[in-house]
Motif scaffolding. Structure first.
Motif, PDB file in Angstrom:
ATOM      1  N   VAL A  32     -13.090  12.828  20.127  1.00 30.70           N
ATOM      2  CA  VAL A  32     -13.848  14.480  21.341  1.00 30.70           C
ATOM      3  C   VAL A  32     -13.565  14.694  19.839  1.00 30.70           C
ATOM      4  O   VAL A  32     -14.386  15.457  19.171  1.00 30.70           O
ATOM      5  N   HIS A  70     -11.590  28.458  26.103  1.00 30.11           N
ATOM      6  CA  HIS A  70     -11.684  27.744  24.471  1.00 30.11           C
ATOM      7  C   HIS A  70     -12.762  29.056  24.464  1.00 30.11           C
ATOM      8  O   HIS A  70     -13.203  29.449  22.852  1.00 30.11           O
ATOM      9  N   GLU A  71     -12.961  29.949  25.146  1.00 26.80           N
ATOM     10  CA  GLU A  71     -14.323  30.934  24.611  1.00 26.80           C
ATOM     11  C   GLU A  71     -13.387  31.674  23.710  1.00 26.80           C
ATOM     12  O   GLU A  71     -14.602  32.266  22.361  1.00 26.80           O
ATOM     13  N   ALA A  96     -13.804  21.584  25.272  1.00 25.74           N
ATOM     14  CA  ALA A  96     -14.215  23.012  25.980  1.00 25.74           C
ATOM     15  C   ALA A  96     -15.085  21.701  27.469  1.00 25.74           C
ATOM     16  O   ALA A  96     -14.327  21.465  29.086  1.00 25.74           O
ATOM     17  N   ARG A  97     -15.516  21.216  27.245  1.00 21.25           N
ATOM     18  CA  ARG A  97     -16.375  19.942  27.678  1.00 21.25           C
ATOM     19  C   ARG A  97     -15.721  18.658  28.328  1.00 21.25           C
ATOM     20  O   ARG A  97     -15.618  18.620  29.381  1.00 21.25           O
ATOM     21  N   SER A  98     -14.930  18.155  27.789  1.00 25.28           N
ATOM     22  CA  SER A  98     -13.666  17.179  28.284  1.00 25.28           C
ATOM     23  C   SER A  98     -12.862  17.860  28.889  1.00 25.28           C
ATOM     24  O   SER A  98     -12.203  17.080  29.504  1.00 25.28           O
ATOM     25  N   SER A  99     -12.034  18.884  28.955  1.00 35.77           N
ATOM     26  CA  SER A  99     -10.909  19.497  29.342  1.00 35.77           C
ATOM     27  C   SER A  99     -11.298  19.521  30.566  1.00 35.77           C
ATOM     28  O   SER A  99     -10.565  19.424  31.798  1.00 35.77           O
ATOM     29  N   GLY A 100     -12.930  20.087  31.275  1.00 41.58           N
ATOM     30  CA  GLY A 100     -12.816  20.505  32.826  1.00 41.58           C
ATOM     31  C   GLY A 100     -12.459  21.930  32.873  1.00 41.58           C
ATOM     32  O   GLY A 100     -12.574  22.375  31.605  1.00 41.58           O
ATOM     33  N   GLN A 110     -17.744  23.351  16.597  1.00 40.43           N
ATOM     34  CA  GLN A 110     -17.869  21.939  17.548  1.00 40.43           C
ATOM     35  C   GLN A 110     -17.067  21.535  17.924  1.00 40.43           C
ATOM     36  O   GLN A 110     -17.114  20.410  19.006  1.00 40.43           O
ATOM     37  N   TRP A 146     -14.164  22.799  19.242  1.00 34.13           N
ATOM     38  CA  TRP A 146     -13.674  22.869  20.263  1.00 34.13           C
ATOM     39  C   TRP A 146     -14.277  23.110  21.672  1.00 34.13           C
ATOM     40  O   TRP A 146     -14.509  23.126  22.698  1.00 34.13           O
ATOM     41  N   GLN A 147     -16.543  23.011  21.049  1.00 37.75           N
ATOM     42  CA  GLN A 147     -17.250  23.112  22.102  1.00 37.75           C
ATOM     43  C   GLN A 147     -16.885  21.210  22.520  1.00 37.75           C
ATOM     44  O   GLN A 147     -16.847  21.011  24.087  1.00 37.75           O
ATOM     45  N   ASN A 148     -16.619  20.827  21.563  1.00 41.64           N
ATOM     46  CA  ASN A 148     -16.246  18.924  22.682  1.00 41.64           C
ATOM     47  C   ASN A 148     -15.209  18.962  23.257  1.00 41.64           C
ATOM     48  O   ASN A 148     -15.015  18.630  24.601  1.00 41.64           O
TER      49      ASN A 148
END
Length: 261
Positions: free
Chosen positions: A108, A230-231, A213-217, A207, A209-211
């Protein structure tokens, strides 16, 4: 004295005994000496090393060690770093100077700056004495619930038990979880400054925490989570990056340019 007033007086006395201030100026409750927390951290760390496989790749270990060393050079003290062969995208730091990084995090955090975001965040927890805070807040809450139960006397049968269960849920959602979110947000801010002073680009934190967010669903509602959403986390980082960038430039000008691969 009314029973409710007695509880308030006793809790107030407990809280004022160990009033402290965090690195960002937030009031803290710390009831235990730092040496006790360091012993607890060392014992937990040793247990984890016995129960969790340790990564054997010298390349992976050298990479993580390089990033961690750059961060901890800004803190002083002696730190031990262990890479655990585990798929979870996580890391931790414990009182007493112990750092653990799981190999799943490397999927990640895609470069040294993103990895420094997580390690800086975890080291910030230790520098801010969040472990003492968490143990102290849990101790204070449990003590208050026990005191309330003793004063209630248990004479109301099922109604009394239901009231105590509701009180316990209220303490969990209304005290412990938001308190933990405050610590997480503080560790983000302190960690951002720490990674910048070490020569890592603070902009990589967003970047990372954007990763994440995408990986955590899907994730639980923020008010029921120990971590900011995340936001919320990304917005807070974006607010603080302009303050960290001058520290990053100063570090680069001073020759602190990590090259961990």
């Amino acid at each position: 004295m009314h029973k409710r007033n007695l509880i308030v007086v006793l809790l107030t006395a407990l809280i004022t005994v160990a009033c402290a201030t965090s690195p960002t100026g937030r009031p803290q409750l710390k009831l235990f000496p730092s040496s006790d927390l360091a012993e607890m951290g060392a014992a937990s760390y040793q247990q984890m090393k016995q129960e969790t496989p340790i990564e054997q790749s010298s390349r992976v270990n050298n990479y993580v060690q390089c990033v961690a060393n750059a961060i901890t050079r800004q803190t002083g003290g002696t730190w031990e770093v262990t890479v655990f062969a585990d798929d979870q995208a996580n890391a931790f730091a414990l009182p007493g100077g112990k750092i653990g990084v799981y190999t799943g995090l490397l999927d990640v955090s895609r470069n040294q700056d993103q990895l420094a975001t997580v390690i800086g965040h975890e080291v910030a927890h230790v520098l801010a004495d969040h472990g003492n805070e968490r143990v102290s807040s849990q101790f204070a809450t449990q003590s208050a619930l026990q005191l309330a139960g003793a004063i209630a006397g248990g004479g109301n049968g099922g109604m009394g038990q239901a009231a105590m269960a509701a009180l316990g849920l209220g303490a969990q959602v209304g005290v412990l979880l938001p308190f933990s979110r405050a610590q997480e947000s503080e560790a983000d801010v302190v960690g951002l400054e720490l990674m910048a002073r070490a020569g890592f680009d603070p902009q990589a934190s967003v970047q990372l925490w954007q990763n994440m967010a995408r990986s955590s669903g899907g994730s639980p509602p923020e008010f029921l989570s120990t971590h900011p959403g995340h936001e919320s986390r990304i917005n807070k980082l974006n607010e603080n990056i302009p303050k960290a960038m001058p520290l990053y430039q100063q570090a680069r000008n001073a020759g602190r340019r990590p090259n961990c691969g």
